[in-house]
Design a protein around this motif. Structure first.
Motif, PDB file in Angstrom:
ATOM      1  N   MET A 260       0.823  -1.218   0.000  1.00 54.30           N
ATOM      2  CA  MET A 260       0.000   0.000   0.000  1.00 54.30           C
ATOM      3  C   MET A 260       0.856   1.266   0.000  1.00 54.30           C
ATOM      4  O   MET A 260       0.472   2.282  -0.560  1.00 54.30           O
ATOM      5  N   ARG A 261       2.038   1.222   0.608  1.00 54.25           N
ATOM      6  CA  ARG A 261       2.909   2.402   0.603  1.00 54.25           C
ATOM      7  C   ARG A 261       3.413   2.712  -0.806  1.00 54.25           C
ATOM      8  O   ARG A 261       3.557   3.870  -1.178  1.00 54.25           O
ATOM      9  N   VAL A 262       3.637   1.675  -1.610  1.00 49.70           N
ATOM     10  CA  VAL A 262       4.043   1.884  -3.001  1.00 49.70           C
ATOM     11  C   VAL A 262       2.884   2.492  -3.787  1.00 49.70           C
ATOM     12  O   VAL A 262       3.066   3.421  -4.572  1.00 49.70           O
ATOM     13  N   VAL A 263       1.686   1.978  -3.544  1.00 46.46           N
ATOM     14  CA  VAL A 263       0.494   2.522  -4.214  1.00 46.46           C
ATOM     15  C   VAL A 263       0.325   3.993  -3.857  1.00 46.46           C
ATOM     16  O   VAL A 263       0.035   4.823  -4.720  1.00 46.46           O
ATOM     17  N   LYS A 264       0.562   4.333  -2.594  1.00 50.78           N
ATOM     18  CA  LYS A 264       0.434   5.725  -2.160  1.00 50.78           C
ATOM     19  C   LYS A 264       1.441   6.625  -2.879  1.00 50.78           C
ATOM     20  O   LYS A 264       1.095   7.713  -3.327  1.00 50.78           O
ATOM     21  N   VAL A 265       2.683   6.174  -3.017  1.00 49.95           N
ATOM     22  CA  VAL A 265       3.692   6.958  -3.730  1.00 49.95           C
ATOM     23  C   VAL A 265       3.280   7.142  -5.186  1.00 49.95           C
ATOM     24  O   VAL A 265       3.394   8.234  -5.746  1.00 49.95           O
ATOM     25  N   LEU A 266       2.777   6.080  -5.801  1.00 46.89           N
ATOM     26  CA  LEU A 266       2.355   6.179  -7.200  1.00 46.89           C
ATOM     27  C   LEU A 266       1.151   7.096  -7.360  1.00 46.89           C
ATOM     28  O   LEU A 266       1.047   7.820  -8.356  1.00 46.89           O
ATOM     29  N   ARG A 267       0.249   7.102  -6.400  1.00 38.88           N
ATOM     30  CA  ARG A 267      -0.913   8.003  -6.462  1.00 38.88           C
ATOM     31  C   ARG A 267      -0.497   9.457  -6.302  1.00 38.88           C
ATOM     32  O   ARG A 267      -1.046  10.340  -6.941  1.00 38.88           O
ATOM     33  N   GLU A 268       0.461   9.705  -5.411  1.00 43.67           N
ATOM     34  CA  GLU A 268       0.850  11.076  -5.089  1.00 43.67           C
ATOM     35  C   GLU A 268       1.769  11.701  -6.132  1.00 43.67           C
ATOM     36  O   GLU A 268       1.930  12.907  -6.159  1.00 43.67           O
ATOM     37  N   ARG A 269       2.355  10.898  -6.971  1.00 41.05           N
ATOM     38  CA  ARG A 269       3.294  11.466  -7.935  1.00 41.05           C
ATOM     39  C   ARG A 269       2.553  12.326  -8.937  1.00 41.05           C
ATOM     40  O   ARG A 269       1.446  12.017  -9.356  1.00 41.05           O
ATOM     41  N   SER A 270       3.176  13.407  -9.311  1.00 40.13           N
ATOM     42  CA  SER A 270       2.562  14.280 -10.308  1.00 40.13           C
ATOM     43  C   SER A 270       2.911  13.756 -11.691  1.00 40.13           C
ATOM     44  O   SER A 270       3.756  12.884 -11.856  1.00 40.13           O
ATOM     45  N   LEU A 271       2.273  14.270 -12.705  1.00 43.40           N
ATOM     46  CA  LEU A 271       2.505  13.797 -14.061  1.00 43.40           C
ATOM     47  C   LEU A 271       3.945  14.016 -14.503  1.00 43.40           C
ATOM     48  O   LEU A 271       4.453  13.308 -15.356  1.00 43.40           O
ATOM     49  N   GLY A 272       4.637  14.997 -13.927  1.00 48.14           N
ATOM     50  CA  GLY A 272       6.006  15.278 -14.321  1.00 48.14           C
ATOM     51  C   GLY A 272       7.041  14.365 -13.701  1.00 48.14           C
ATOM     52  O   GLY A 272       8.190  14.350 -14.119  1.00 48.14           O
TER      53      GLY A 272
END
Length: 118
Positions: free
Chosen positions: A41-53
Motif C-alpha cells: 500500500m505504501r508503493v500505491v500511495k507513492v504512485l498516487r501522489e506522484r505528479s505527471l512530471g
C-alpha cells in the motif's frame, strides 16, 4: 511462494481469509492483492501522489529512500534489543546469548518493474 508441483510462483496471502476479518482489520492489511501479484500500500500511495512530471526514476528514488529508512529503523530496534539482552546477561539475569548479524538490506526492484506502473 511457489507451487511444489508446477513450480509456478503464487502470492502467499489468500484474499478469502482476509475477507473474513472485520473492516478495520482489512484496512490494516499492507497489500493490494490481484490474482498473481501483490503491491504494498505504501508503493500505491507513492504512485498516487506522484505528479505527471515525475519520472519512474524519481519514483524509484523515493521508494529507495523510504525502504532505507524502514530498514535502518528495524535494525535500530533489533540492535537495541540485543544490547538490552546482553546487559541483562552480564548482570546475571539471563544466560548469555550469541546474536546473529542483522540481515542485509534488499534492493528496491529495478527500473523496468516500476516503469510498468508509471
Amino acid at each position: 511462494m511457489s507451487c511444489p508441483n508446477c513450480k509456478r510462483k503464487v502470492i502467499s496471502w489468500n484474499w478469502n481469509m482476509i475477507q473474513q476479518l472485520d473492516s478495520s482489520r482489512q484496512m490494516q492489511f499492507p497489500c493490494i492483492l490481484t490474482a498473481r501479484k501483490a503491491c504494498d500500500m505504501r508503493v500505491v500511495k507513492v504512485l498516487r501522489e506522484r505528479s505527471l512530471g515525475d519520472s519512474c526514476s524519481q519514483v524509484r528514488r523515493i521508494l529507495n529512500e523510504q525502504h532505507s529508512e524502514e530498514w535502518l529503523g528495524k535494525n535500530l530496534v533489533y540492535l537495541t534489543d540485543c544490547q538490552t539482552i546482553q546487559g541483562a546477561a552480564s548482570a546475571g539475569l539471563v544466560r548469555p546469548i550469541s546474536f546473529v548479524e542483522p540481515p542485509k538490506m534488499l534492493p528496491v526492484p529495478q527500473f523496468k518493474c516500476i516503469s510498468r506502473t508509471c
